[in-house]
Design an enzyme around this catalytic site. Structure first.
Site, PDB file in Angstrom:
ATOM      1  N   SER A 181     -12.844  -3.593 -36.429  1.00  0.00           N
ATOM      2  CA  SER A 181     -11.970  -2.669 -37.150  1.00  0.00           C
ATOM      3  C   SER A 181     -10.792  -2.231 -36.273  1.00  0.00           C
ATOM      4  O   SER A 181     -10.081  -3.066 -35.724  1.00  0.00           O
ATOM      5  CB  SER A 181     -12.810  -1.479 -37.638  1.00  0.00           C
ATOM      6  OG  SER A 181     -12.109  -0.694 -38.579  1.00  0.00           O
ATOM      7  N   ASP A 203     -14.751  -5.695 -48.478  1.00  0.00           N
ATOM      8  CA  ASP A 203     -14.792  -4.795 -47.318  1.00  0.00           C
ATOM      9  C   ASP A 203     -14.733  -3.329 -47.729  1.00  0.00           C
ATOM     10  O   ASP A 203     -15.505  -2.502 -47.266  1.00  0.00           O
ATOM     11  CB  ASP A 203     -13.632  -5.132 -46.377  1.00  0.00           C
ATOM     12  CG  ASP A 203     -13.610  -4.279 -45.136  1.00  0.00           C
ATOM     13  OD1 ASP A 203     -14.159  -4.718 -44.112  1.00  0.00           O
ATOM     14  OD2 ASP A 203     -13.050  -3.162 -45.182  1.00  0.00           O
ATOM     15  N   HIS A 263     -17.564  -2.729 -45.240  1.00  0.00           N
ATOM     16  CA  HIS A 263     -16.980  -2.568 -43.912  1.00  0.00           C
ATOM     17  C   HIS A 263     -18.013  -2.205 -42.850  1.00  0.00           C
ATOM     18  O   HIS A 263     -17.983  -2.750 -41.746  1.00  0.00           O
ATOM     19  CB  HIS A 263     -15.892  -1.497 -43.966  1.00  0.00           C
ATOM     20  CG  HIS A 263     -15.056  -1.444 -42.727  1.00  0.00           C
ATOM     21  ND1 HIS A 263     -14.233  -2.476 -42.332  1.00  0.00           N
ATOM     22  CD2 HIS A 263     -14.931  -0.484 -41.766  1.00  0.00           C
ATOM     23  CE1 HIS A 263     -13.630  -2.161 -41.197  1.00  0.00           C
ATOM     24  NE2 HIS A 263     -14.039  -0.966 -40.829  1.00  0.00           N
TER      25      HIS A 263
END
Length: 293
Positions: free
Chosen positions: A102, A219, A274
């Site tokens: 990320s 995601d 995610h």
């Protein structure tokens, strides 16, 4: 890792392995950089995956800017992670791998730019907004509870906003000129604004042997999700894929060169949220495992 018994007992086999370039002394260390609101504990499963399939691998999850501290400005975080990275990488004569999740993927890219003689072999960018972020997500609402995506630029594109990490990669396609003028992180990384370090950064980045870009349409946080593959929105919020980006066409930081070398791997998985990327064994075995040797 110790040399296997069969190799110790067979000098001929040892010579053949050396000539073929096979590593017999273990795997390269893996350095992990976490994402926003994360810390080392979120990567226990990923560390276990790595040591399960590659026994003896040294896995280091850098314990810096955890949880709320991950909102600190990214250039400050890059400096901190650089020191921690150096202390690990200097002890690895055969090089290291970087696995960055990320927001951490942007930190790692900036880190690589600033190290002239780094020894990173593979850079795994795991669901990272490499071309920026623009979208309403739970994370955004948590940071800016009273703002929608169309108004966040008012907060981000000023001196105060640039002290919040997410603003450092907020890429509003409707306010391109303000993004280029006021964002002091992502436009520099992408070479969208000319600066004196561009040539050196490009050369340093190109020292990596492999770039692995991982992401997927479900995601739910990285927006557009194609940002994990250097895609972004245009002013009509239509997707602009990596090869149509100006920074790719102009090869400002070496991405086009990496592709031409055959050293960029893209791995797309649907059905992965995610927060699941670093604990999904299928993602690990299909997208990551083979590059961490």
């Amino acid at each position: 890792m110790k040399t296997p018994q069969i190799v110790r007992e067979s000098p001929v086999l040892l010579l053949l392995l050396l000539l073929s370039g096979v590593h017999i002394d273990g795997y390269r260390p893996v350095i992990i950089v976490h994402g926003i609101f994360d810390g080392p504990k979120q990567f226990k499963t990923m560390s276990q995956f790595i040591t399960k399939v590659h026994p003896g691998t040294k896995v280091e999850v850098i314990d810096l800017y955890d949880n709320l501290a991950s909102l600190k400005p990214l250039w400050r975080q890059v400096r901190g992670f650089r020191k921690a990275f150096d202390s690990i990488a200097q002890k690895a004569p055969d090089g290291v791998h970087l696995l960055c999740f990320s927001q951490g993927g942007l930190i790692c890219r900036a880190l690589l730019y600033g190290i002239p003689h780094h020894n990173v072999h593979t850079f795994v960018s795991l669901s990272s907004p490499q071309a920026g972020q623009y979208g309403d997500t739970d994370y955004l609402k948590w940071v800016f509870p009273d703002s929608a995506k169309k108004t966040v630029f008012r907060i981000c594109y000023n001196r105060l906003g640039q002290k919040v990490s997410i603003c450092d990669y907020w890429n509003d396609p409707h306010h391109r000129s303000r993004y280029l003028k006021s964002n002091n992180f992502l436009p520099l990384l992408n070479g969208e604004i000319p600066h004196k370090e561009m040539k050196a950064w490009r050369e340093n980045f190109l020292r990596i042997k492999k770039l692995v870009l991982i992401g997927g349409p479900d995601d739910g946080v990285i927006t557009p999700w194609q940002s994990s593959r250097f895609g972004s929105y245009d002013s009509n919020e239509k997707g602009v894929e990596m090869r149509n980006q100006e920074f790719y066409k102009n090869d400002t930081f070496g991405l086009k060169t990496l592709v031409a070398r055959g050293d960029v791997e893209e791995c797309v998985h649907s059905g992965v949220k995610h927060v699941q990327w670093h604990s999904n064994f299928t993602v690990f075995t299909t997208c990551i495992e083979k590059w961490l040797t």
